[in-house]
Design a protein around this motif. Structure first.
Motif, short mmCIF file in Angstrom:
data_model
loop_
_atom_site.label_atom_id
_atom_site.label_comp_id
_atom_site.label_asym_id
_atom_site.label_seq_id
_atom_site.Cartn_x
_atom_site.Cartn_y
_atom_site.Cartn_z
N GLY A 6 0.84 -1.19 0.00
CA GLY A 6 0.00 0.00 0.00
C GLY A 6 0.87 1.23 0.00
N LYS A 7 0.26 2.39 0.04
CA LYS A 7 0.99 3.65 -0.06
C LYS A 7 1.51 4.07 1.31
CE LYS A 7 -1.38 5.25 -4.19
NZ LYS A 7 -2.16 6.31 -4.82
N LYS A 8 2.55 3.35 1.79
CA LYS A 8 3.16 3.69 3.06
C LYS A 8 4.62 4.07 2.81
CE LYS A 8 0.26 0.39 5.61
NZ LYS A 8 0.28 -0.78 6.50
N SER A 9 5.10 5.05 3.53
CA SER A 9 6.48 5.48 3.35
C SER A 9 7.40 4.57 4.14
CB SER A 9 6.63 6.93 3.82
OG SER A 9 6.29 7.03 5.18
N GLY A 10 8.71 4.58 3.79
CA GLY A 10 9.70 3.82 4.53
C GLY A 10 9.82 2.38 4.12
N LYS A 11 9.05 1.94 3.15
CA LYS A 11 9.12 0.56 2.68
C LYS A 11 10.30 0.40 1.72
CE LYS A 11 5.41 -1.09 4.72
NZ LYS A 11 5.47 -2.22 5.66
N LYS A 12 10.83 -0.83 1.67
CA LYS A 12 11.98 -1.11 0.80
C LYS A 12 11.64 -2.27 -0.15
CE LYS A 12 15.09 -1.50 4.14
NZ LYS A 12 16.42 -1.59 4.79
N LYS A 85 24.54 -16.68 -1.89
CA LYS A 85 24.99 -16.30 -0.54
C LYS A 85 24.96 -14.79 -0.38
CE LYS A 85 27.97 -20.35 0.14
NZ LYS A 85 29.38 -20.82 0.27
N LYS A 86 25.46 -14.07 -1.37
CA LYS A 86 25.47 -12.61 -1.30
C LYS A 86 24.06 -12.04 -1.30
CE LYS A 86 30.01 -11.43 -3.16
NZ LYS A 86 30.75 -10.55 -4.10
N HIS A 92 19.00 -10.29 4.32
CA HIS A 92 19.04 -10.35 5.78
C HIS A 92 19.37 -8.98 6.37
CE1 HIS A 92 19.53 -12.28 9.69
NE2 HIS A 92 20.63 -11.54 9.85
N LYS A 93 20.30 -8.29 5.73
CA LYS A 93 20.74 -6.99 6.22
C LYS A 93 19.69 -5.91 6.01
CE LYS A 93 24.28 -3.43 5.46
NZ LYS A 93 25.46 -3.06 4.65
N GLU A 94 19.09 -5.87 4.82
CA GLU A 94 18.21 -4.76 4.45
C GLU A 94 16.76 -4.95 4.85
OE1 GLU A 94 19.08 -1.85 3.24
OE2 GLU A 94 21.20 -2.42 3.28
N GLN A 95 16.35 -6.19 5.08
CA GLN A 95 14.97 -6.46 5.50
C GLN A 95 13.95 -5.83 4.53
OE1 GLN A 95 13.97 -8.40 8.53
NE2 GLN A 95 16.01 -9.05 7.87
N PHE A 96 14.00 -6.27 3.30
CA PHE A 96 13.10 -5.74 2.27
C PHE A 96 11.65 -6.14 2.55
CE2 PHE A 96 17.20 -6.09 0.06
CZ PHE A 96 17.33 -4.79 -0.39
N ASP A 97 10.74 -5.27 2.18
CA ASP A 97 9.31 -5.55 2.33
C ASP A 97 8.74 -6.25 1.11
OD1 ASP A 97 8.67 -3.91 4.89
OD2 ASP A 97 9.80 -2.52 3.62
N LEU A 98 9.43 -6.12 -0.02
CA LEU A 98 8.95 -6.70 -1.28
C LEU A 98 10.15 -7.02 -2.15
CD1 LEU A 98 6.08 -5.31 -3.52
CD2 LEU A 98 8.34 -5.72 -4.51
N ILE A 99 10.10 -8.16 -2.80
CA ILE A 99 11.12 -8.51 -3.78
C ILE A 99 10.41 -8.91 -5.07
CG2 ILE A 99 11.23 -10.86 -2.85
CD1 ILE A 99 14.06 -11.06 -3.91
N HIS A 100 10.93 -8.40 -6.19
CA HIS A 100 10.36 -8.73 -7.50
C HIS A 100 11.48 -9.32 -8.35
CE1 HIS A 100 7.41 -7.42 -10.92
NE2 HIS A 100 7.84 -8.67 -11.06
N CYS A 101 11.34 -10.60 -8.67
CA CYS A 101 12.37 -11.35 -9.39
C CYS A 101 12.07 -11.42 -10.89
CB CYS A 101 12.48 -12.76 -8.84
SG CYS A 101 12.82 -12.84 -7.08
N HIS A 102 13.13 -11.40 -11.67
CA HIS A 102 13.03 -11.51 -13.12
C HIS A 102 14.19 -12.38 -13.62
CE1 HIS A 102 10.19 -8.07 -13.35
NE2 HIS A 102 10.90 -7.62 -12.32
N THR A 103 14.06 -12.85 -14.85
CA THR A 103 15.03 -13.71 -15.53
C THR A 103 15.10 -15.08 -14.83
OG1 THR A 103 17.00 -12.95 -14.29
CG2 THR A 103 16.39 -11.74 -16.29
N VAL A 119 11.09 -12.77 3.49
CA VAL A 119 10.59 -11.55 2.84
C VAL A 119 9.07 -11.69 2.71
CG1 VAL A 119 10.64 -10.12 0.77
CG2 VAL A 119 12.75 -11.18 1.61
N PRO A 120 8.30 -10.70 3.17
CA PRO A 120 6.84 -10.89 3.25
C PRO A 120 6.11 -10.91 1.92
CG PRO A 120 7.47 -8.69 3.99
CD PRO A 120 8.74 -9.45 3.82
N ASN A 121 6.66 -10.32 0.88
CA ASN A 121 5.96 -10.26 -0.41
C ASN A 121 6.93 -10.60 -1.53
OD1 ASN A 121 3.28 -9.01 0.52
ND2 ASN A 121 4.80 -7.58 1.34
#
Length: 372
Positions: A6-12, A85-86, A92-103, A119-121
């Protein structure tokens, strides 16, 4: 609604793709949409194999953080073990709220790492599964079970053609599966212009009446340009290919042997002008997801001839414009038909491509990111 969206600030948000050129070519709109929704966007990609360094700066100027992850396009390698691994350490370090994978490789390693790091999404766009109707058996034995298994780790699975969407909804286990018509095409940018035709034909030394056949894409085995060369052997046709790749020398030799006027331009930033200059666009690929250049050509008001494969059949309705990829006689017939029926096909293509308009696709993607 998906967790935390949703439209919340501070998300990564993190976009994962094997090479940076993929992101700068196809993901700039997704980056813009995520930023508009309040996300700090990062990209994980292999910067060491970047061909165009200026594209990395292009991302940085848009406020995107870029992390170098040493992906290899070959799936099972020590390099990809290190990349995994990287990537996991980064999540783990950045604690992303969303990841979008391609390829393919980015989709596999990204989803496994995201699952392990909770990662929650987790989003994944399949830009054309390697298994498809008529695909080699080895593709089904290798890629199908992997994609089916990883769909369990996928919150949103996005497909860009109807064949993949049908198979995903029937066989896979993602929480949500959606179809969007590719990455979209800017119909205004590619609207036909006489100035582009004049410019490119002057550069190539072609008269307005000379027949110019055009392809845009990498010079590789899958793009199947060799079949076109065989089909137009000895004919009064100039075949222009915008792109570069490993097959360059081989295609030049084949053209000489078949008396074909072949022009290889390499990478160009003025591809819209080439669509204006051409008389017919041809896409002979053996496999595609939903080809961007085909959409651009249609938006340019070009008649098209293309292989009767997944994705292409979502775009092209007239069966006379379709051919089996290695059917030389079929290619001849499709090219001749496209040229003879140019006015009718121009109008059909301009009308059909409206459903693939960038604005419409952006709206769909925005709704998907918001969980709508």
């Amino acid at each position: 609604m998906l967790e935390g969206l949703g439209k919340k600030s501070g998300k990564k948000a993190l976009i994962v793709a094997t090479i940076v050129e993929f992101i700068t070519s196809f993901e700039m709109n997704d980056i813009k949409l995520l930023q508009q929704l309040g996300y700090q966007v990062s990209c994980a990609t292999n910067l060491e194999e970047a061909v165009h360094q200026d594209r990395i700066e292009q991302l940085k100027k848009k406020g995107v953080k870029i992390y170098n992850i040493p992906f290899s396009r070959l799936p099972i390698t020590k390099q990809n073990i290190n990349a995994y691994k990287k990537l996991r350490n980064l999540m783990h370090k950045e604690q992303f709220d969303l990841i979008h994978c391609h390829t393919p490789v980015g989709g596999v390693l990204g989803r496994i790492a995201a699952h392990k790091e909770h990662v929650p999404n987790i989003f994944y766009t399949a830009h054309g599964f390697h298994f498809y109707d008529g695909a080699p058996l080895k593709n089904w034995l290798i890629f199908y079970p992997v994609e089916k298994f990883l769909s369990r780790y996928t919150d949103v699975l996005i497909t860009i053609n109807k064949e993949d969407y049908k198979r995903a909804t029937e066989k896979f286990h993602a929480k949500k599966m959606v179809y969007i018509p590719g990455v979209g095409v800017d119909v205004e940018k590619f609207a036909p212009r006489q100035s582009g035709r004049d410019k490119i034909r002057a550069e190539l030394g072609l008269k307005d009446t000379d027949f110019m056949l055009l392809s845009v894409g990498e010079l590789n085995e899958n793009k199947n340009h060799a079949s076109v060369i065989k089909a137009i052997a000895g004919k009064d046709i100039t075949y222009v290919i915008v792109g570069k790749g490993a097959k360059e020398a081989e295609l030049k030799t084949m053209a000489d042997e078949n008396n074909v006027d072949l022009r290889l331009t390499g990478f160009r930033t003025d591809v819209a002008d080439f669509y204006d200059a051409a008389d017919v666009y041809i896409l002979p690929s053996i496999r595609e997801g939903l080809n961007v250049s085909l959409m651009e050509a249609m938006a340019s008001g070009l008649p098209v001839a293309c292989a009767q494969i997944r994705g292409n059949v979502d775009l092209v309705d007239d069966e006379n414009c379709l051919f089996e990829p290695v059917d030389v006689d079929g290619i001849k017939s499709a090219v001749e038909y496209a040229l003879e029926n140019r006015k009718k096909l121009d109008e059909q293509n301009l009308k059909k491509i409206q459903a693939f308009n960038l604005i419409a696709v952006e709206k769909l993607m925005s709704d998907i990111y918001e969980g709508g």
